[in-house]
Design an enzyme around this catalytic site. Sequence first.
Site, mmCIF file in Angstrom:
data_model
loop_
_atom_site.group_PDB
_atom_site.id
_atom_site.type_symbol
_atom_site.label_atom_id
_atom_site.label_comp_id
_atom_site.label_asym_id
_atom_site.label_seq_id
_atom_site.Cartn_x
_atom_site.Cartn_y
_atom_site.Cartn_z
ATOM 1 N N ASP A 80 55.514 29.766 20.508
ATOM 2 C CA ASP A 80 55.083 30.261 19.064
ATOM 3 C C ASP A 80 56.316 30.401 18.510
ATOM 4 O O ASP A 80 57.776 29.387 18.707
ATOM 5 C CB ASP A 80 53.923 31.983 18.784
ATOM 6 C CG ASP A 80 53.855 31.995 17.808
ATOM 7 O OD1 ASP A 80 54.037 31.441 17.133
ATOM 8 O OD2 ASP A 80 52.645 31.429 18.031
ATOM 9 N N HIS A 120 54.141 27.737 13.841
ATOM 10 C CA HIS A 120 54.311 28.218 14.335
ATOM 11 C C HIS A 120 55.540 27.896 15.701
ATOM 12 O O HIS A 120 55.444 27.605 16.969
ATOM 13 C CB HIS A 120 53.107 29.126 14.911
ATOM 14 C CG HIS A 120 52.300 29.416 14.565
ATOM 15 N ND1 HIS A 120 52.953 30.818 14.114
ATOM 16 C CD2 HIS A 120 50.774 29.829 13.680
ATOM 17 C CE1 HIS A 120 51.697 31.432 13.470
ATOM 18 N NE2 HIS A 120 51.118 30.679 13.161
ATOM 19 N N GLU A 161 47.962 27.846 10.683
ATOM 20 C CA GLU A 161 49.629 28.050 9.437
ATOM 21 C C GLU A 161 50.723 27.415 9.859
ATOM 22 O O GLU A 161 51.338 27.895 9.762
ATOM 23 C CB GLU A 161 49.641 29.746 10.050
ATOM 24 C CG GLU A 161 48.380 30.457 10.080
ATOM 25 C CD GLU A 161 48.238 31.964 10.606
ATOM 26 O OE1 GLU A 161 47.958 32.835 10.024
ATOM 27 O OE2 GLU A 161 49.125 31.806 11.760
#
Length: 526
Positions: free
Chosen positions: A181, A241, A311
């Site tokens: 991440d 990420h 995201e």
Amino acid sequence: MIPKPAVQETIPGDFRLRPTSKVCLAARHDDEHARWIGEQLADRLELEDSSCDWLGDLDSSAAPIGSVVIVIDPGKTELGEEGYLLTVKADMITIYASDSRGAYYATESLVQLFDLSESDPRNNGDGRHLPCVRIKDRPRFVWRGFMLDSARHYQDLDLIKKWIDRMAALKLNRFHWHLCDDESWRLQIDKYPLLTEVSAWRVQDGKRYGGFYTKDQAREVVAYAKARGITVVPEIEMPGHCNAALHAYPYLSCKGDPINIGEDGWNMFTQVDGRLPFCVGKDQTLEFIKDILREVVEVFDTPYIHVGGDERPSGVWSECPHCQARMKQMGVPDEDALHVWFMSHIADFVRYDLGRQSIGWAEKLDVGIPENQIIQGWHPDQSAKAISEGRSIINSTHEWVYLDYPWTEEMQKRMPKWMPVLPLDKIYDFDPAREAGDPAASELVLGGEAPVWTEFIPNEAKLEAHVLPRLAALSEALWSPRESKNFDDFSRRLSRRDGKMKFKAVSSPIIFTGVTPKALTAVKKG
């Protein structure tokens, strides 16, 4: 028992383990995995002889009185995949399954029965007693998952195995392993050593913190899980990420500048502005990702690779000449369409070049859905949208199954405001097929999965507090027939399981912390 079996009925009689009791195996061929299942059961039942006798071609007549006979017969198709028939009679315990996974789940059920009978007054020195019972059981959903975020905080190998044992006891069968991440990269990649030399570490509380899993360690986890009927699904996050990777290899970002993540690394406790996506306009980026996925499939013996997809920081690609050129090349109008193109490109690579099935977090579904990808939805509208498009989905709707969320209103006051309260009874009421609507559409729902993101969970004690007993509620939501579920009944069974589920492989009990009728009432009320 947890999860509650599909059919469980008492029958007359009482079984007793004797000094001569054995675990015996009957199968069509000498299956080493089946033999391991038998030996493990003998060890967990603490039999004097912990070996597993081979009885030959489905012949159970040679087993000593008081033994456990495991019969694996592919012809028992009525039991279904992962299903089993467990019968406890006065003179013998028999397990029938069509595959070794069903046989393993039957042994987990049998161990639970013996654990629950420990207080039986008949256990007075002449052997452990068990009331006679017949259980015919099979799962409701094929995908029964638990996701552990090892990126934000690192868990050592023994702790990973402990959670696999807990999953197996609860008949969960998919371990989704979040390995990278923004905050770190945890998997050894030979072609790009800086991913672990640099991006697996940070300064935390004034000390060097972190760690990574070597390829051999990851293979060890895969084998450990596979023996217990669990498929490991590794996740390599993209196109967002990914700042840990960009910290090691900044040329993969749009501007190519070094990324300063600060002395303490990215602040894990806020949504930090300025995080960057991979630059998907650069061919170097595509080759970097493909190189990594090639090494991943060499390590993980699994049909599935999770490729993230959620995201992505917005606005970056629109200002990048490389990404603008890619948009023009591929005939896509904007960032969101480029996102869908990229995820589709990776899904095709995983399918056609690597021979695996990709999974992606639901994102930009209003723009398009990658054709060769299973969708994992974490908002209710995402699962419904994917189903309406005829796509297979894994339901992880966050307000129902995100185990990093607080479980009481008092606890919520100490957590980010965007985290809702997720009490035990709500997880128990989770139905992955709820968004499907009609029975035909529900066939597209593979099942469900509960993630635990570890931004606020730095150690084992907090991880246990967040996950248990809520993972037990999830297991019953995914395994047991919908019509048989009852939270009050589950609560009574859960209170009896407190501290009872033992795991000799790691010498650690599963602890349903604080599970008493009073505590369950408090959890239910939030």
